[in-house]
Design an enzyme around this catalytic site. Structure first.
Site, PDB file in Angstrom:
ATOM      1  N   CYS A 163      -4.172  -3.190   3.826  1.00  0.00           N
ATOM      2  CA  CYS A 163      -4.269  -2.217   5.322  1.00  0.00           C
ATOM      3  C   CYS A 163      -4.253  -3.300   6.385  1.00  0.00           C
ATOM      4  O   CYS A 163      -4.795  -4.977   6.375  1.00  0.00           O
ATOM      5  CB  CYS A 163      -4.144  -0.764   5.553  1.00  0.00           C
ATOM      6  SG  CYS A 163      -3.916  -0.634   6.619  1.00  0.00           S
ATOM      7  N   GLU A 196       0.789  -1.242   0.052  1.00  0.00           N
ATOM      8  CA  GLU A 196       0.306   0.230   0.060  1.00  0.00           C
ATOM      9  C   GLU A 196       1.162   1.109   0.019  1.00  0.00           C
ATOM     10  O   GLU A 196       1.892   1.015   0.700  1.00  0.00           O
ATOM     11  CB  GLU A 196      -1.075   0.318   1.291  1.00  0.00           C
ATOM     12  CG  GLU A 196      -1.962   0.771   1.392  1.00  0.00           C
ATOM     13  CD  GLU A 196      -2.820   1.765   2.636  1.00  0.00           C
ATOM     14  OE1 GLU A 196      -3.734   2.097   3.059  1.00  0.00           O
ATOM     15  OE2 GLU A 196      -2.252   0.402   3.754  1.00  0.00           O
ATOM     16  N   LYS A 240     -10.543  -0.542  -1.828  1.00  0.00           N
ATOM     17  CA  LYS A 240     -10.315  -0.635  -0.129  1.00  0.00           C
ATOM     18  C   LYS A 240     -12.206  -0.737   0.564  1.00  0.00           C
ATOM     19  O   LYS A 240     -12.185  -0.169   0.405  1.00  0.00           O
ATOM     20  CB  LYS A 240      -9.905   0.163   0.874  1.00  0.00           C
ATOM     21  CG  LYS A 240      -9.542   0.279   2.370  1.00  0.00           C
ATOM     22  CD  LYS A 240      -8.641   0.639   3.193  1.00  0.00           C
ATOM     23  CE  LYS A 240      -7.976   0.208   4.408  1.00  0.00           C
ATOM     24  NZ  LYS A 240      -7.115   1.392   4.448  1.00  0.00           N
TER      25      LYS A 240
END
Length: 587
Positions: free
Chosen positions: A462, A294, A377
């Site tokens: 994440c 990321e 995401k």
């Protein structure tokens, strides 16, 4: 003044001491120190406070907040760093945000104390069961900082961790508090002596109670250890159906340039660094998949659309470099980028700034340098990717305004090129100055291969990896899990190790390997037993590459994937019903 007088009093000293027991012992038990002995006594602070204030609801709430703040300060001190660096808040705003989030996101402590005290007064016995069902309820139904459960600490024990296939971290939390309360009862030699003499007593009623309680603890402990050992042996003997060679590139990309650095120069250096690291790692040894983390290339996208050009996030040199990496080495490249579209209510034929939605997206480029499936995401990070209230964006220019994704599809990847490139001179980053994506693909056109799907993986960005209920929503049978993250916002702290350890249980719940790719450390490979391969972590805040052979474990829908937290709900329901009838009968 009341708070000061309380803190300097004997009662205040005992209370802070109890807060410290739970906070410090939990921290010592968890990554990166991983001293699991301390976890069994960590709940003692909660037990002492509840016993001293049983039935005093107001005090229990205040003490719950005390546990919340000290626990947060010890275990999650890096949240302050995140608030100032990631969120961009000044210290005088970051401090109240830190304290407020400590209370709101650790509300499980006051809820636990209130529920334990309520059941203790109504039932009056079976305290290990009360302790376990109370923590289970508190962890289920209160918000968490990053869903952090006591069971994650128990999972530092490799055998006990295997139970997560059935119970996830919740069941391990209940097991911890069940055993810990029994140890708490025996903490004093006098209590142990009383227990021993009661066992020797001629009074058969007392003997039965002691024997029943002891056998209950032994049975539950034996059940968890035996099941864990069985699962460990079972999955250790499973033969993989394939192996995939995977390379993680950790570029240590910059986050922002408020320190006066030249952004253009830093981005050029980053691109050159990624190009060189990948070429050196793959010159003689090709792989099936390259994974960039990321924010490995922050600020840009390879998705060439009218919206991304309008938003000025499309950069042809970024796309050219990703095409070079995949074509030069004939491999799949999975990388992170920005992406954008417009809201459905936008006026046709017109694009305005307020109609544009931005996404934190990860994309796969196939061995022919062609952009394929992407994943946006879904769970966004508060104070970094969004603000809870619109007016708060004015407080921090650093915070993004991202929209959540909606797709839960696996990412297919393709058979790599088996032969080395036919070109005598490979392309590099500097060639993107004069050669666009189309030119790069044309340059390597003789090396083009037929696109054949090799498999698929489950993409997570994440901290999505630590939300077990979310991850199990993905359909299909992935070969492995890929978690790309950027922990650079937290500096050289324990956060990166904690983040990984919280997500490690997904490997056990799914019985799939996890490829964890981070921007600045710690990157690591975890197998389907939750073991970190060779215990090989990349250093924090540095550039690194790491490659392993990832085993593809035969597809099997584990109990947790099929039924989720069913066992935990059943346990809370059955205990609740039993306690209800018991309390009514003895009222």
């Amino acid at each position: 003044m009341k708070l000061v007088r309380f803190l300097i009093s004997r009662e205040g000293f005992i209370s802070v001491f109890c807060y410290t027991i739970t906070a410090v012992f939990s921290f010592l038990s968890f990554a990166p120190l991983s001293l699991p002995f301390f976890v069994w006594v960590a709940p003692f602070g909660l037990f002492i406070i509840e016993k001293r204030n049983r039935g005093d609801w107001k005090k229990l709430i205040y003490h719950g907040f005390g546990f919340s703040i000290l626990f947060y300060f010890v275990s999650f001190h890096w949240v302050y760093h995140m608030t100032t660096v990631f969120g961009g808040f000044d210290w005088y705003l970051a401090v109240p945000i830190f304290i407020g989030s400590a209370i709101l996101l650790n509300f499980k402590f006051p809820v636990y104390l209130l529920l334990f005290s309520f059941l203790a007064k109504r039932v009056g016995r079976f305290f290990p069961v009360i302790a376990s069902v109370s923590i289970l309820f508190a962890e289920f139904f209160t918000p968490q900082v990053f869903p952090w459960y006591f069971g994650n600490v128990v999972a530092e024990n490799q055998i006990l961790a295997q139970n997560a296939e059935y119970t996830s971290a919740y069941g391990l939390s209940a097991f911890l508090f069940f055993v810990s309360y029994y140890l708490f009862y025996l903490r004093k030699p006098r209590s142990f002596l009383r227990l021993f003499t009661s066992f020797l007593s001629k009074h058969k009623g007392i003997q039965k109670k002691i024997v029943f309680a002891g056998l209950g603890i032994i049975f539950v402990s034996a059940l968890f250890f035996a099941n864990g050992y069985y699962l460990f042996q079972k999955w250790s003997q499973v033969k993989p159906i394939a192996e995939r060679e995977v390379l993680i590139v950790q570029p240590n990309a910059p986050l922002e340039f408020r320190d006066g650095r030249n952004p253009a120069e830093e981005i050029r250096n980053l691109m050159t660094r990624i190009d060189t690291m990948t070429e050196i790692a793959l010159k003689q040894n090709p792989v099936d998949l390259v994974v960039l983390p990321e924010s490995g290339i922050p600020f840009f996208t390879t998705h060439d659309t009218e919206v991304t050009r309008y938003s000025r996030i499309y950069w042809h040199q970024f796309e050219s470099l990703m095409a070079i990496l995949s074509l030069r080495h004939g491999t799949n490249v999975f990388y992170n980028e920005l992406d954008a579209d417009v809201v459905p209510t936008a006026m046709p034929g017109r694009i305005s700034r307020r109609d544009v939605r931005m996404y934190n997206s990860s994309v796969l480029m196939n061995p022919n340098g062609e952009r394929r499936n992407s994943y946006q995401k879904v769970f966004l990070l508060i104070f970094g990717e969004y603000m809870p209230f619109e007016w708060m964006y004015a407080l921090s220019g650093q915070t993004g305004q991202f929209a959540p994704g909606t797709s839960l599809a696996l990412i297919p990847y393709y058979e790599p090129r088996k032969n080395s490139t036919s070109q005598t001179k490979d392309l590099h980053w500097e060639d993107t100055m004069v050669m666009g994506p189309g030119g790069v693909r044309e340059y390597y056109s003789k090396d083009k291969v037929e696109e054949k799907t090799l498999g698929s993986f489950l993409p997570l960005i994440c901290y999505e990896v630590i939300i077990s209920e979310y991850v199990r929503k993905f359909q299909g049978d992935p070969d492995f899990i890929v978690n790309v993250t950027n922990d650079k916002w937290y500096g050289n702290s324990v956060e990166s190790y904690q983040h990984h350890t919280l997500g490690r249980l997904r490997a056990i719940e799914f019985r799939k390997w996890i490829v964890r790719s981070t921007n600045s450390g710690t990157s690591v490979f975890t197998d389907h037993l939750g073991r970190n391969i060779d215990n090989d972590f990349t250093p924090i805040e540095t550039t690194a590459v790491i490659r392993k052979k990832v085993q593809v474990i035969p597809g099997e829908m584990t109990f947790y994937r099929l039924y989720g937290n069913l066992l935990s709900y059943l346990y809370m329901g059955i205990v609740g019903i039993v306690f209800l009838f018991y309390a009514k009968r003895n009222s």
